[in-house]
Design a protein around this motif. Structure first.
Motif, PDB file in Angstrom:
ATOM      1  N   HIS A 279       0.862  -1.182   0.000  1.00  0.00           N
ATOM      2  CA  HIS A 279       0.000   0.000   0.000  1.00  0.00           C
ATOM      3  C   HIS A 279       0.891   1.223   0.000  1.00  0.00           C
ATOM      4  N   ASN A 280       0.553   2.172  -0.852  1.00  0.00           N
ATOM      5  CA  ASN A 280       1.261   3.441  -0.899  1.00  0.00           C
ATOM      6  C   ASN A 280       0.383   4.538  -0.317  1.00  0.00           C
ATOM      7  N   GLY A 281       1.000   5.680  -0.038  1.00  0.00           N
ATOM      8  CA  GLY A 281       0.240   6.807   0.471  1.00  0.00           C
ATOM      9  C   GLY A 281       0.827   8.131   0.045  1.00  0.00           C
ATOM     10  N   TRP A 282      -0.030   9.150   0.041  1.00  0.00           N
ATOM     11  CA  TRP A 282       0.411  10.510  -0.279  1.00  0.00           C
ATOM     12  C   TRP A 282      -0.582  11.477   0.358  1.00  0.00           C
ATOM     13  N   TRP A 283      -0.133  12.305   1.256  1.00  0.00           N
ATOM     14  CA  TRP A 283      -0.966  13.348   1.850  1.00  0.00           C
ATOM     15  C   TRP A 283      -0.088  14.555   2.125  1.00  0.00           C
ATOM     16  N   HIS A 284      -0.424  15.668   1.482  1.00  0.00           N
ATOM     17  CA  HIS A 284       0.404  16.878   1.531  1.00  0.00           C
ATOM     18  C   HIS A 284       1.827  16.507   1.090  1.00  0.00           C
ATOM     19  N   GLY A 285       2.830  16.782   1.907  1.00  0.00           N
ATOM     20  CA  GLY A 285       4.201  16.439   1.539  1.00  0.00           C
ATOM     21  C   GLY A 285       4.619  15.060   1.989  1.00  0.00           C
ATOM     22  N   ASN A 286       3.699  14.330   2.644  1.00  0.00           N
ATOM     23  CA  ASN A 286       4.026  12.998   3.161  1.00  0.00           C
ATOM     24  C   ASN A 286       3.770  11.935   2.101  1.00  0.00           C
ATOM     25  N   THR A 287       4.753  11.114   1.846  1.00  0.00           N
ATOM     26  CA  THR A 287       4.554   9.944   0.989  1.00  0.00           C
ATOM     27  C   THR A 287       5.019   8.701   1.733  1.00  0.00           C
ATOM     28  N   SER A 288       4.406   7.568   1.405  1.00  0.00           N
ATOM     29  CA  SER A 288       4.688   6.342   2.164  1.00  0.00           C
ATOM     30  C   SER A 288       4.508   5.112   1.297  1.00  0.00           C
ATOM     31  N   SER A 289       5.190   4.053   1.691  1.00  0.00           N
ATOM     32  CA  SER A 289       5.029   2.769   1.020  1.00  0.00           C
ATOM     33  C   SER A 289       5.339   1.649   2.006  1.00  0.00           C
ATOM     34  N   MET A 290       4.438   0.678   2.051  1.00  0.00           N
ATOM     35  CA  MET A 290       4.686  -0.519   2.846  1.00  0.00           C
ATOM     36  C   MET A 290       4.454  -1.737   1.964  1.00  0.00           C
ATOM     37  N   VAL A 291       5.480  -2.542   1.807  1.00  0.00           N
ATOM     38  CA  VAL A 291       5.432  -3.754   0.990  1.00  0.00           C
ATOM     39  C   VAL A 291       5.540  -4.962   1.899  1.00  0.00           C
ATOM     40  N   THR A 292       4.673  -5.960   1.681  1.00  0.00           N
ATOM     41  CA  THR A 292       4.778  -7.194   2.444  1.00  0.00           C
ATOM     42  C   THR A 292       4.782  -8.372   1.470  1.00  0.00           C
ATOM     43  N   LEU A 293       5.914  -9.037   1.368  1.00  0.00           N
ATOM     44  CA  LEU A 293       6.066 -10.195   0.482  1.00  0.00           C
ATOM     45  C   LEU A 293       5.824 -11.449   1.309  1.00  0.00           C
ATOM     46  N   HIS A 294       4.570 -11.885   1.369  1.00  0.00           N
ATOM     47  CA  HIS A 294       4.199 -12.967   2.277  1.00  0.00           C
ATOM     48  C   HIS A 294       4.966 -14.257   2.027  1.00  0.00           C
ATOM     49  N   LYS A 295       5.063 -14.637   0.765  1.00  0.00           N
ATOM     50  CA  LYS A 295       5.727 -15.898   0.429  1.00  0.00           C
ATOM     51  C   LYS A 295       7.180 -15.912   0.886  1.00  0.00           C
ATOM     52  N   ASP A 296       7.783 -14.733   0.915  1.00  0.00           N
ATOM     53  CA  ASP A 296       9.206 -14.628   1.234  1.00  0.00           C
ATOM     54  C   ASP A 296       9.463 -14.010   2.607  1.00  0.00           C
TER      55      ASP A 296
END
Length: 393
Positions: A338-355
């Motif tokens: 899931h990615n995110g963007w609000w004002h100057g804040n950006t974010s990303s969280m990746v979850t590779l379940h298999k690995d």
């Protein structure tokens, strides 16, 4: 000859020691008392040589794609619950000289939706609501008859984004701070309309998650921040994570900046939560991600609902589960994020379940570099990405 045998023996011994698991690093969750959490999952410990090699690769990637001299934020990569690499740079509040450290909470933007969704699914596990409950049966003001909780979670409600319809003439006075209840009241009293018939197509919409926060409050008879504290943050010892729900405290949290460090002002939309407004750190988000491997934290049934796609009206690899984005490749491999963007804040969280891999990037100074996280996936498994040279593709 004897010296050669001794030398070979020592070399083999050294090699074997390097490949032994690092016994000092437990890949488990701890509770707030420091004991092994009931949600801990025992992963295979990583070898010292693997951690060193991958740590070097992660550092080289960070140096190339992020550049700590310019990046203001935090970055972490972990496998099997063990941190391979992390980096913290820039300022949480530049005017005060507050630098970003591993315990500095930053606004995680739409990555907040993952936490909201899991909270709803935990309430389903507790039989306090059902995924196919009608929203109108819980929030009596809600004007649409067919919309379900599931449709809010997977963005198939057809609702309009509150950030857009509050721009419509006569809908809202922007001098007044908007709340979640205001969003519901506007839907009930103004001619907002729908983008599409509920349940017919995917349409990413922040309104869905603002309403889910209200549903959480309604079925628990507690505030959204309190429920998350009790159900998520405290049990997982996420001690640097909180919900921001009071604009009067805007100077107490990390700030948001343009890419030239011009500070962005808070505005009338900045008190709505559920879709955004959680502040956290990569280490805390790692704890959250690790808990999702435990059937005690969230049931197998709810995880199956969460991590399956719901939007197949168009052929393609992109899909959305319940609070999670996914890419479903023809090879059968799935990539969750899931990615995110609000004002100057950006974010990303990746979850590779298999690995068993977690990749997190947060920034409070506008950049698309945070979305470069997916470039790391092929280093851990079979993810058939085709990258171009542009930033944030």
């Amino acid at each position: 000859m004897l010296n050669k045998i001794v030398l070979v023996s020592l070399s083999l011994l050294l090699f074997n020691c390097q490949n032994k698991p690092d016994e000092n690093k437990e890949s488990t969750l701890k509770d707030k008392e420091g004991n092994v959490s009931e949600y801990a999952v025992n992963f295979t410990p990583l070898t010292t040589i693997y951690k060193k090699r991958m740590g070097n690769e992660m550092e080289a990637f960070y140096d190339k794609k992020f550049n700590a001299k310019d990046f203001s934020g935090s970055f972490l990569v972990a496998k099997n619950g063990e941190i391979l690499y992390e980096n913290y740079s820039g300022f949480a509040y530049k005017e005060k000289g507050d630098s970003i450290k591993q315990d500095t909470p930053l606004h995680i933007a739409s990555v907040s939706k993952v936490i909201t969704a899991v909270t709803v699914l935990k309430l389903v596990d507790q039989k306090k609501l059902k995924l196919d409950d009608l929203v109108k049966s819980i929030l009596l003001e809600f004007p649409h008859e067919e919309t379900t909780v599931r449709m809010l979670l997977n963005h198939r409600s057809g609702l309009r984004n509150y950030a857009y319809f509050t721009d419509d003439k006569g809908v809202w006075d922007k001098k007044k701070t908007l709340t979640n209840q205001d969003v519901l009241t506007l839907l009930a009293t103004k001619d907002i309309g729908l983008e599409s018939k509920p349940g017919t197509r995917f349409g990413y919409c922040n309104t869905n998650y603002a309403l889910l926060a209200l549903i959480i409050e309604k079925v628990t008879n507690k505030t959204y921040p309190k429920v998350l504290q009790e159900m998520i943050f405290d049990p997982l010892d996420m001690k640097n994570t909180f919900v921001f729900d009071d604009l009067n405290k805007k100077d107490e949290v990390s700030q948001s900046y343009k890419n030239n460090y011009l500070r962005l002002a808070f505005e009338f939309l900045d008190q709505v939560y559920g879709d955004k407004n959680i502040y956290s750190t990569p280490r805390d988000l790692l704890k959250f991600d690790l808990a999702l491997y435990s059937d005690k934290f969230l049931s197998t049934k709810m995880k199956e609902e969460m991590y399956k796609g719901y939007s197949y009206e168009r052929k393609g690899t992109k899909n959305y589960g319940l609070g999670i984005r996914m890419l479903e490749f023809e090879t059968g491999q799935q990539y969750f994020f899931h990615n995110g963007w609000w004002h100057g804040n950006t974010s990303s969280m990746v979850t590779l379940h298999k690995d068993s891999v977690t990749i997190i990037a947060l920034s409070n100074k506008f950049t698309r570099k945070t979305y470069q996280t997916k470039r790391l996936a092929p280093k851990f498994g079979d993810y058939p990405f085709k990258f171009n040279a542009e930033e944030g593709e």
